[in-house]
Scaffold this motif. Structure first.
Motif, short mmCIF file in Angstrom:
data_model
loop_
_atom_site.label_atom_id
_atom_site.label_comp_id
_atom_site.label_asym_id
_atom_site.label_seq_id
_atom_site.Cartn_x
_atom_site.Cartn_y
_atom_site.Cartn_z
N THR A 29 0.83 -1.20 0.00
CA THR A 29 0.00 0.00 0.00
C THR A 29 0.86 1.26 0.00
N THR A 30 0.24 2.38 -0.27
CA THR A 30 0.93 3.66 -0.28
C THR A 30 1.42 4.03 1.11
N THR A 31 0.85 3.44 2.16
CA THR A 31 1.28 3.71 3.53
C THR A 31 2.46 2.84 3.94
N GLY A 32 2.90 1.95 3.04
CA GLY A 32 4.04 1.08 3.32
C GLY A 32 3.67 -0.27 3.89
N ASP A 43 -14.05 -5.67 -5.44
CA ASP A 43 -15.17 -4.90 -5.95
C ASP A 43 -14.59 -3.57 -6.43
N PRO A 44 -15.40 -2.66 -6.92
CA PRO A 44 -14.84 -1.42 -7.47
C PRO A 44 -14.09 -0.55 -6.45
N CYS A 48 -10.36 -7.71 -0.78
CA CYS A 48 -10.36 -8.44 0.47
C CYS A 48 -9.22 -9.45 0.40
N ILE A 49 -8.26 -9.30 1.31
CA ILE A 49 -7.12 -10.20 1.39
C ILE A 49 -7.31 -11.09 2.61
N ASN A 60 -8.49 -0.45 0.42
CA ASN A 60 -9.04 0.43 -0.60
C ASN A 60 -8.16 0.36 -1.84
N ARG A 61 -8.77 0.16 -2.99
CA ARG A 61 -8.03 0.02 -4.26
C ARG A 61 -7.11 1.22 -4.52
#
Length: 76
Positions: A29-32, A43-44, A48-49, A60-61
């Motif tokens: 993710t962008t937060t690392g 979904d759009p 879900c991992i 969130n995508r």
């Protein structure tokens, strides 16, 4: 107003193969944060991992930097 999944996009179809085949993945993710598990669904708005411990994480995508397949424990 419902948001529709655009299944004509190659990325959606590609990731859906990971869901269908239960492919182990790594998601950054962008937060690392780095999550390793299997893509349970998409979904759009969210992925879900599910990790090996059975915990589920919604991501969130828009926060995803990359998704890549990884070797399952005991393989490779």
């Amino acid at each position: 107003m419902a948001i529709e999944m655009d299944t004509s996009l190659p990325s959606i179809r590609f990731l859906q193969q990971y869901v269908k085949e239960h492919t182990p993945i790594e998601l950054q993710t962008t937060t690392g944060d780095r999550l390793v598990g299997r893509l349970a669904w998409q979904d759009p708005i969210y992925f879900c991992i599910r990790d090996d411990g059975g915990h589920q994480y919604l991501v969130n995508r828009q926060l995803v930097v990359y998704v890549k397949p990884v070797d399952a424990p005991g393989e490779g």
